[in-house]
Design an enzyme around this catalytic site. Structure first.
Site, PDB file in Angstrom:
ATOM      1  N   ASP A   1       0.877  -1.158   0.000  1.00 40.61           N
ATOM      2  CA  ASP A   1       0.000   0.000   0.000  1.00 40.61           C
ATOM      3  C   ASP A   1       0.924   1.219   0.000  1.00 40.61           C
ATOM      4  OD1 ASP A   1      -2.027   1.814   0.066  1.00 40.61           O
ATOM      5  OD2 ASP A   1      -3.132   0.842   1.685  1.00 40.61           O
TER       6      ASP A   1
HETATM    7  C1  BGC Z   1      -4.916   3.433   0.274  1.00 40.92           C
HETATM    8  C2  BGC Z   1      -5.020   2.519  -0.931  1.00 40.92           C
HETATM    9  C3  BGC Z   1      -4.795   3.322  -2.189  1.00 40.92           C
HETATM   10  C4  BGC Z   1      -3.448   4.008  -2.104  1.00 40.92           C
HETATM   11  C5  BGC Z   1      -3.122   4.861  -3.315  1.00 40.92           C
HETATM   12  C6  BGC Z   1      -3.633   4.234   0.273  1.00 40.92           C
HETATM   13  O1  BGC Z   1      -3.638   5.169   1.298  1.00 40.92           O
HETATM   14  O2  BGC Z   1      -4.999   2.661   1.459  1.00 40.92           O
HETATM   15  O3  BGC Z   1      -6.275   1.894  -0.950  1.00 40.92           O
HETATM   16  O4  BGC Z   1      -4.913   2.498  -3.308  1.00 40.92           O
HETATM   17  O5  BGC Z   1      -3.431   4.865  -0.966  1.00 40.92           O
HETATM   18  O6  BGC Z   1      -3.922   6.000  -3.347  1.00 40.92           O
END
Ligand code: BGC
Length: 755
Positions: free
Chosen positions: A230
């Protein structure tokens, strides 16, 4: 076929290490020398958030306009795999048109409790439904040669301290509930990528967790794409790569890549592992590039109309008394509430879409009927509260029916934080009550990402749950309110009467950086049903404008062995006057004494479309896994021999048909034997009788039991076993009438039978 291993063999260590982290916020690195270009990935899950200029992970900066489809909280209620595949396909088309190689989603995390701020992005409290919906979404996206990124793997069930919290759960809960959803999504959806979550499990960050990333995901489930952190979930890049993490996102700078090169030279990460990660990443990059259509375009209007259809197939009619719905065009109807003109249709955070267009109910209803409107409340102007409410009440008093468009304000639920309670804002509750005083014919249309408490439920005759229904939600609401579409969604989660009824209540969101999932496998309806607890609306519940009867249940094999499959069929008839769709649910249930298990568990569902009077057969195929639980000492699934029921229902609380089956042929359950094993454990090993006999005879003598039961009389043997059976074998010697026993020898002899 492109030769990826040939390409990898031409790369230097520095180039390989570089490939394992991003070039910038949204792009992977390329290698110019070898003609490997940079590809883009973008959020997800229910629309495209492609940022051209300033990038961020919380949708603070703008993104290109795209179609915002209903969020997973809504689409899960469709129980319709084809619908999700179709929607995924449209997302894939938008990706092709915007040159996006992977869309970040869907999220297959389980709704452990109703407060998680991100529940709106997740499908269900039930792993089977969640996994099936996620798999369908993935198949749809990938049918357009674009990758999906299944997220957030795993045990990310709250936003509170999501980047540092350590989850502690028992192995059964982890396997049966939390991983099961991902397992189905991986096995049936075959995602090109899987995104790890920020949290730790038992103190180990998921981004560095070899058990989850390598042993379970890649080896056990056969995941062959790349794992990605993530955004910002990487702590120690080298440790992550060694554990099975392939790609770190976003970029982390040159020093980060150099450190990985050094770790490879020091032997902290093997070259094989780095090559494997590069191979996985390049394979996905070229799956996209080799099939990319540079001229791809998509039809925004067609996608908007499909978003409307998906929303109407997903909404759940929760209450309909005195036939208040559907409305008819000749009634004098008041639309009341801010969300009739400015619907709340999506959640906040990384999934926030710059919607290409938004259709409100007020706009859509113009094509169907003439209604009058009063704003009633406004999230942004609490000062006008009394005046807005008074105007709405006055309007409702003169109308045949009042439809209230209400729900949770955007500030109540979002990525990044959890809700503290399940209540609607006070002004909205007051509005419902005031309107109901002047006009009993009230319908509530709800806009929310997760369940709310409804102390006002008796004040309204109709209740339509739209969830966060995407940019065309207003059109879908009108279609359902006026009977243009017959409601057919059912709840993918239980609505408890109150927050404190929820099984996670005492342990959500944990203290400090630890959260304990003490409710174990008793999540959602698995808990409420076993406890026989009253709920507001049960899992799987939903109404429509027609009725269905269930009959003719058939089971092709009522006495299967564990290797067999069983086919269960039922006939569903539309007994009403309108065409409609019924979601038929299949649950399995143990009826024998055995391990502590939920009362029933969902193992199948089908949505069937029927004309009035029409009957269709619906069939399900079950395997022994559908009756199994996860046995921690074995670290495997296990199906006990015994009697089970297959329940067919219209909700988890509305079982219409049931049939018994008896399963046999399970391998004996032999837990590893040690000197801590109990007398009963040893006695239950087939063939152990002669080995155990001398010890048991000695113990019986010590208890004064003879052939006639001795001093303890009738039932003595049963009592003897009940009293002694649970004693560890190492203590049994003290009760053995004085004669010493060779505990180790005895355990070794019995264990020998198990090999
Ligand atoms: C989120 C993800 C997301 C990523 C990119 C993270 O903070 O948990 O779900 O895809 O950011 O924006």
């Amino acid at each position: 076929m492109r030769n990826i291993s040939e390409l990898v063999s031409q790369m230097t260590l520095a180039e390989k290490a570089g490939m394992l982290s991003g070039a910038d916020f949204w792009r992977l690195k390329g290698v110019e020398r070898l003609g490997i270009p940079r590809v883009t990935v973008t959020d997800g899950p229910h629309g495209l958030r492609k940022q051209d200029e300033s990038a961020d992970h919380l949708a603070i900066n703008a993104s290109v306009p795209a179609v915002c489809f209903p969020a997973a909280c809504a689409t899960a209620c469709s129980f319709d795999r084809r619908l999700l595949e179709g929607m995924g396909g449209l997302l894939g088309e938008e990706c092709q048109a915007e040159n996006v190689s992977v869309i970040l989603g869907p999220g297959a995390n389980i709704k452990r409790g109703p407060l998680c701020g991100r529940n709106f992005e997740y499908f269900s409290e039930d792993p089977y439904l969640s996994g099936e919906m996620a798999a369908a979404h993935i198949r749809g996206v990938q049918s357009r040669n674009v990758g999906a990124s299944l997220k957030h793997f795993a045990l990310n069930n709250q936003e509170h301290r999501r980047m540092s919290v350590s989850v502690h759960a028992d192995e059964r809960a982890i396997r049966e509930i939390y991983l099961s959803s991902f397992e189905t999504a991986v096995r049936k959806g075959k995602p090109w990528t899987v995104m790890c979550s920020y949290n730790k499990v038992d103190g180990v960050y998921m981004s560095e967790n070899p058990l989850y990333l390598d042993t379970i995901l890649k080896k056990e489930w056969g995941f062959d794409g790349y794992t990605v952190t993530d955004w910002g979930a990487c702590c120690d890049h080298a440790a992550g790569v060694a554990a099975g993490m392939d790609l770190q996102m976003p970029s982390a700078g040159a020093a980060n890549d150099d450190a990985l090169v050094q770790a490879a030279r020091d032997g902290r990460v093997s070259m094989e592992r780095i090559d494997e990660a590069v191979t996985r990443i390049l394979t996905v990059i070229y799956k996209y590039l080799d099939n990319h259509n540079p001229n791809a375009q998509y039809d925004k209007t067609a996608h908007h109309l499909e978003a409307r259809r998906v929303a109407s197939e997903s909404a759940v009619l929760l209450k309909n008394e005195r036939g208040i719905l559907p409305l008819s065009a000749d009634q004098k109807v008041a639309f009341i509430g801010q969300y009739a003109s400015d619907p709340r249709y999506q959640g906040s955070g990384s999934s926030r879409i710059n919607a290409s267009r938004v259709t409100s109910a007020l706009e859509a209803v113009k094509a169907v009927a003439e209604v009058q409107y009063a704003r009633g409340f406004d999230d942004a102007s609490p000062d006008d509260e009394a005046a807005l409410a008074a105007e709405a009440v006055a309007l409702a008093a003169q109308c045949d029916a009042a439809v209230l468009f209400i729900g949770l304000p955007g500030s109540y639920e979002s990525e990044g934080f959890d809700r503290r309670h399940m209540r609607l804002p006070d002004n909205q509750v007051a509005l419902i009550r005031e309107v109901a005083k002047v006009n009993p014919r009230v319908v509530v249309v709800l806009h929310n990402g997760s369940p709310i408490e409804m102390p006002w439920i008796d004040d309204v005759q109709g209740l339509l749950e739209m969830y966060l229904g995407g940019q065309a939600v207003g059109g879908a609401a009108v279609d359902l309110l006026y009977g243009i579409v017959n409601p057919s969604g059912k709840l993918a989660e239980t609505f408890p009467l109150k927050l404190s009824d929820n099984p996670s209540y005492l342990n959500f969101p944990g203290d400090g950086d630890d959260v304990y999932y003490r409710e174990s496998v008793y999540v959602g309806y698995r808990y409420y049903d076993k406890k026989e607890a009253a709920v507001l609306f049960p899992f799987g519940f939903g109404l429509g404008y027609t009725s269905f009867s269930y009959g003719g249940m058939r089971v092709d094999n009522a006495a299967p062995s564990v290797q067999d499959t069983v086919t269960v069929s039922v006939d569903i008839t539309n007994t009403g006057k309108l065409a409609g769709k019924e979601i038929v649910q299949l649950y399995t249930r143990g009826k024998h004494d055995g391990i502590s298990r939920p009362l029933r568990e969902l193992k199948g569902f089908e949505k069937v479309s029927l004309e009035p009077g029409e009957t269709k057969a619906v069939s399900f195929t079950l395997s022994s896994r559908d009756f199994a639980y996860y046995e921690p000492p074995l670290h495997d699934w296990y199906t006990e021999n015994g009697l089970y029921a297959v329940d067919i229902g219209a909700s988890s609380r509305d079982i219409r048909l049931s049939a018994d089956i008896t399963i046999s042929g399970a391998r004996p359950l032999i837990r590893p034997l040690t000197t801590d094993s109990t007398l009963r454990d040893l006695m239950s090993v087939p063939g152990s009788e002669p080995i155990m006999k001398p010890l048991l005879d000695g113990l019986r003598r010590g208890f004064g039991i003879g052939d006639d039961g001795g001093a303890m009389g009738e039932g003595a043997e049963r009592m003897f076993i009940n009293m002694m059976g649970d004693m560890p074998i190492h203590t049994v010697g003290s009760f053995g009438g004085g004669s010493p026993i060779d505990v180790e020898g005895l355990v070794a002899a019995v264990a020998g039978l198990c090999r």
